[in-house]
Design a protein around this motif. Structure first.
Motif, PDB file in Angstrom:
ATOM      1  N   TRP A  49      41.563  12.588 -26.590  1.00 22.82           N
ATOM      2  CA  TRP A  49      41.220  11.667 -27.667  1.00 22.82           C
ATOM      3  C   TRP A  49      42.100  10.435 -27.671  1.00 22.82           C
ATOM      4  N   ASP A  50      43.295  10.565 -27.114  1.00 22.10           N
ATOM      5  CA  ASP A  50      44.149   9.387 -26.956  1.00 22.10           C
ATOM      6  C   ASP A  50      43.512   8.412 -25.977  1.00 22.10           C
ATOM      7  N   HIS A  51      42.891   8.955 -24.921  1.00 21.29           N
ATOM      8  CA  HIS A  51      42.176   8.088 -23.974  1.00 21.29           C
ATOM      9  C   HIS A  51      40.973   7.418 -24.648  1.00 21.29           C
ATOM     10  N   ARG A  52      40.270   8.160 -25.503  1.00 19.62           N
ATOM     11  CA  ARG A  52      39.149   7.567 -26.232  1.00 19.62           C
ATOM     12  C   ARG A  52      39.661   6.453 -27.148  1.00 19.62           C
ATOM     13  N   ALA A  53      40.789   6.705 -27.816  1.00 20.12           N
ATOM     14  CA  ALA A  53      41.386   5.678 -28.673  1.00 20.12           C
ATOM     15  C   ALA A  53      41.789   4.459 -27.838  1.00 20.12           C
ATOM     16  N   ASP A  54      42.327   4.714 -26.646  1.00 19.12           N
ATOM     17  CA  ASP A  54      42.710   3.598 -25.767  1.00 19.12           C
ATOM     18  C   ASP A  54      41.494   2.786 -25.342  1.00 19.12           C
ATOM     19  N   ALA A  55      40.383   3.485 -25.096  1.00 19.07           N
ATOM     20  CA  ALA A  55      39.162   2.773 -24.719  1.00 19.07           C
ATOM     21  C   ALA A  55      38.700   1.858 -25.849  1.00 19.07           C
ATOM     22  N   ALA A  79      47.182   0.176 -35.005  1.00 18.51           N
ATOM     23  CA  ALA A  79      46.604   1.102 -35.977  1.00 18.51           C
ATOM     24  C   ALA A  79      46.003   2.325 -35.295  1.00 18.51           C
ATOM     25  N   THR A  80      45.302   2.099 -34.185  1.00 19.37           N
ATOM     26  CA  THR A  80      44.680   3.209 -33.459  1.00 19.37           C
ATOM     27  C   THR A  80      45.725   4.140 -32.881  1.00 19.37           C
ATOM     28  N   VAL A  81      46.792   3.571 -32.316  1.00 16.27           N
ATOM     29  CA  VAL A  81      47.865   4.383 -31.744  1.00 16.27           C
ATOM     30  C   VAL A  81      48.560   5.206 -32.829  1.00 16.27           C
ATOM     31  N   LEU A  82      48.791   4.610 -33.995  1.00 16.99           N
ATOM     32  CA  LEU A  82      49.440   5.340 -35.084  1.00 16.99           C
ATOM     33  C   LEU A  82      48.601   6.528 -35.543  1.00 16.99           C
ATOM     34  N   ILE A  83      47.297   6.331 -35.654  1.00 17.78           N
ATOM     35  CA  ILE A  83      46.409   7.426 -36.052  1.00 17.78           C
ATOM     36  C   ILE A  83      46.433   8.536 -35.006  1.00 17.78           C
TER      37      ILE A  83
END
Length: 312
Positions: free
Chosen positions: A157-163, A196-200
């Motif tokens: 999910w971190d990869h999805r957030a990175d995308a 914000a995405t990284v923090l979540i």
């Protein structure tokens, strides 16, 4: 060697291979985005690069934790070292949160200042990164489904957030590049979206890892699977208590089974071993099972088995 050992080893191998893929991919993408952001005048791309380089460090820590988790039990760690993965997850999450906050502060300071427009080719870097990250998400999600690794699920999910971050960076870069000076704030705004995405994402990793360290009950699906297998063993009239805790890629189970009160100690002992053998043979991620016998309550219809269940 327990029946689950070869399968558990295979799970660790799959998780380790996926962690290496993530490490190398994040390292390559991080370097490309960092150089592209510095040369191409994009702070959003630099922020995304720091995120990828942080993920590289995360993957390295997970690789080390997976190696430690496979160490056999010893006198100081009779339950093994499987919690190394969760310990690594909490510490890495805190480091990622700290770096994201630092980037966010820098982005806020830059959002009101005019910056040179980013180069056109930075859009290609952001777009390619989004595609690659989505591919890594799909790959690691499949590995996580096979291994049950929470760290691998979090990485997926971190990869999805990175995308999604890269998509935000792409939009921000395009706005600055093609919208003119009035959109100079879009690059910093895209950086804030990344933050914000990284923090979540990091917060979710920390919460799940901390929950594992607190010995929370395993998922209801896993608990019901254990209960169903145990209840199907001849001689078991019911399951009184069932505690399942996840530790790394593996599980520990404490189960209280009910048997007819007139059963001999030897027969009850053999049924307990049958329960443990069947659970470990059908669930490869079970590290150990502790079985406790309880007499079946008088108000239940408890039938004495006609013969020992040791043939299972």
């Amino acid at each position: 060697m327990t029946p689950s050992a070869p399968s558990a080893r295979s799970l660790y191998e799959q998780a380790t291979r996926a962690a290496w893929v993530g490490l190398l991919a994040n390292l390559g993408l991080g370097v490309v985005k960092l150089v592209g952001g510095l040369v191409g005048n994009s702070f959003a791309l630099v922020s995304d690069a720091v995120n990828s380089l942080g993920d590289t460090f995360t993957s390295a820590v997970v690789l080390f934790a997976l190696k430690v988790a496979q160490k056999p039990p010893d006198e100081e760690h009779p339950y093994g070292h499987t919690r190394a993965e969760a310990i690594a997850g909490t510490n890495v999450a805190l480091l990622v949160i700290g770096s994201a906050l630092a980037i966010g502060w820098e982005a806020l300071q830059r959002i009101g200042s005019a910056e040179p427009a980013p180069q056109r080719w930075t859009l290609w870097i952001a777009g390619a990164n989004a595609i690659i990250k989505e591919g890594l998400f799909q790959y690691k999600r499949r590995v996580a489904a096979r291994t049950g690794s929470r760290a691998m699920i979090a990485h997926a999910w971190d990869h999805r957030a990175d995308a999604l971050c890269s998509l935000a960076v792409l939009i921000g870069l395009a706005a600055v590049r093609f919208g003119g000076e009035q959109f100079h704030w879009a690059d910093s705004a895209a950086a804030l979206v990344v933050v914000a995405t990284v923090l979540i994402s990091a917060g979710m990793v920390f919460r799940k890892s901390a929950s594992e360290l607190m010995d929370s009950q395993a998922s209801s699906e896993f608990v019901e699977k254990v209960r169903s297998i145990a209840a199907s063993i001849p001689g078991v009239t019911g399951v009184e208590k069932l505690w399942c805790r996840k530790s790394g890629l593996e599980y520990f189970v404490d189960i209280h089974i009910e048997v007819p009160p007139t059963m001999t100690v030897a027969d009850g002992h053999e049924i307990g071993h049958d329960v443990k053998r069947q659970l470990q043979s059908q669930i490869p991620t079970l590290r150990d099972v502790l079985v406790h016998l309880e007499p079946c309550p008088k108000d239940h219809n408890c039938q004495q088995p006609s013969s020992s269940s040791g043939s299972n």
